[in-house]
Design an enzyme around this catalytic site. Sequence first.
Site, mmCIF file in Angstrom:
data_model
loop_
_atom_site.group_PDB
_atom_site.id
_atom_site.type_symbol
_atom_site.label_atom_id
_atom_site.label_comp_id
_atom_site.label_asym_id
_atom_site.label_seq_id
_atom_site.Cartn_x
_atom_site.Cartn_y
_atom_site.Cartn_z
ATOM 1 N N LYS A 164 0.878 -1.172 0.000
ATOM 2 C CA LYS A 164 0.000 0.000 0.000
ATOM 3 C C LYS A 164 0.913 1.219 0.000
ATOM 4 O O LYS A 164 1.664 1.448 0.951
ATOM 5 C CB LYS A 164 -0.910 0.017 1.218
ATOM 6 C CG LYS A 164 -1.899 1.187 1.148
ATOM 7 C CD LYS A 164 -2.435 1.587 2.490
ATOM 8 C CE LYS A 164 -3.167 2.916 2.364
ATOM 9 N NZ LYS A 164 -3.514 3.475 3.692
ATOM 10 N N GLY B 33 -7.729 10.140 9.544
ATOM 11 C CA GLY B 33 -8.052 10.316 10.953
ATOM 12 C C GLY B 33 -9.021 11.432 11.257
ATOM 13 O O GLY B 33 -9.333 11.677 12.429
ATOM 14 N N GLY C 4 -10.704 8.865 6.247
ATOM 15 C CA GLY C 4 -11.767 9.820 6.530
ATOM 16 C C GLY C 4 -13.036 9.240 7.096
ATOM 17 O O GLY C 4 -13.893 9.976 7.590
ATOM 18 N N ALA D 98 -9.268 2.674 9.753
ATOM 19 C CA ALA D 98 -8.424 2.377 10.916
ATOM 20 C C ALA D 98 -8.881 3.175 12.128
ATOM 21 O O ALA D 98 -9.391 2.624 13.098
ATOM 22 C CB ALA D 98 -6.956 2.668 10.596
ATOM 23 N N SER D 99 -8.716 4.508 12.080
ATOM 24 C CA SER D 99 -8.998 5.350 13.245
ATOM 25 C C SER D 99 -10.428 5.219 13.725
ATOM 26 O O SER D 99 -10.696 5.276 14.931
ATOM 27 C CB SER D 99 -8.707 6.816 12.924
ATOM 28 O OG SER D 99 -7.358 6.997 12.573
#
Length: 259
Positions: A99, A160, A187, A208-209
């Site tokens: 990635k 994030g 996002g 993720a976040s």
Amino acid sequence: MADRAPLTIAGRDFGSRLILGTGGFRSMEALAAALDGSGADLATVALRRVDPSARGSIVEVLERAGCTLLPNTAGCFTARDAVLTAQLAREAFDTDWIKLEVIGDERTLLPDASELLDAAETLIADGFVVLPYTNDDPVLSRRLEEAGCAAVMPLGSPIGSGMGIRNPYNLRLIVEQASVPVILDAGIGTASDAALAMEAGCAGVLLASSVSRAADPAGMARAMRLAVEAGRTAFESGRIPRRLYAEASTPTEGVPELT
């Protein structure tokens, strides 16, 4: 409900259309629970944040979960650094998949378009399967695909931020023109954001976040899993067209007139 068809990238099938980032979790136990809740088959790992040989590492957590590791070049600000990091990741994790991230601004963490394209071309020539994190720019996305990237991964909003999809028009343009999978990357704040991305025609989402920083990461991971599945099913089923005026769901033809 399971996906009707797998997510296919570079000829490889994945049962889940949700890709999980592994950064930011409070503990390895929290990461393991989130992986289980998400159903993810693919998870990103930043080489700069992990020691592949360390016991109890992220790598071991992914192996126990049966999740494929996708190294990323997080923290790189030039094509040269990104290429070097990818090459180190190939040695460390024995994979040609990467990635690709090349950041142009520390505050917004937005990609550097020219450095990103340069790094992508170099890595593809070196035999990598490249999945680039990119701006929500249809022109750049097309150039990355033309360079040979196996997918394009436009942001919904800055990493994030939790702001969701800020430019749905550009996202739809990217999806419409692409012949490789489009995976929304960055996002997403909550499950509805993931569903909207899938309803827009994205092949998958990377998040993720929104999970790692949630009060209940495992619970949020399950919510994201359901949202991705629901959004994909809605996209494949075909939504009704938007209309300016009402249209009765019950036909009026043949209804007797009252006198």
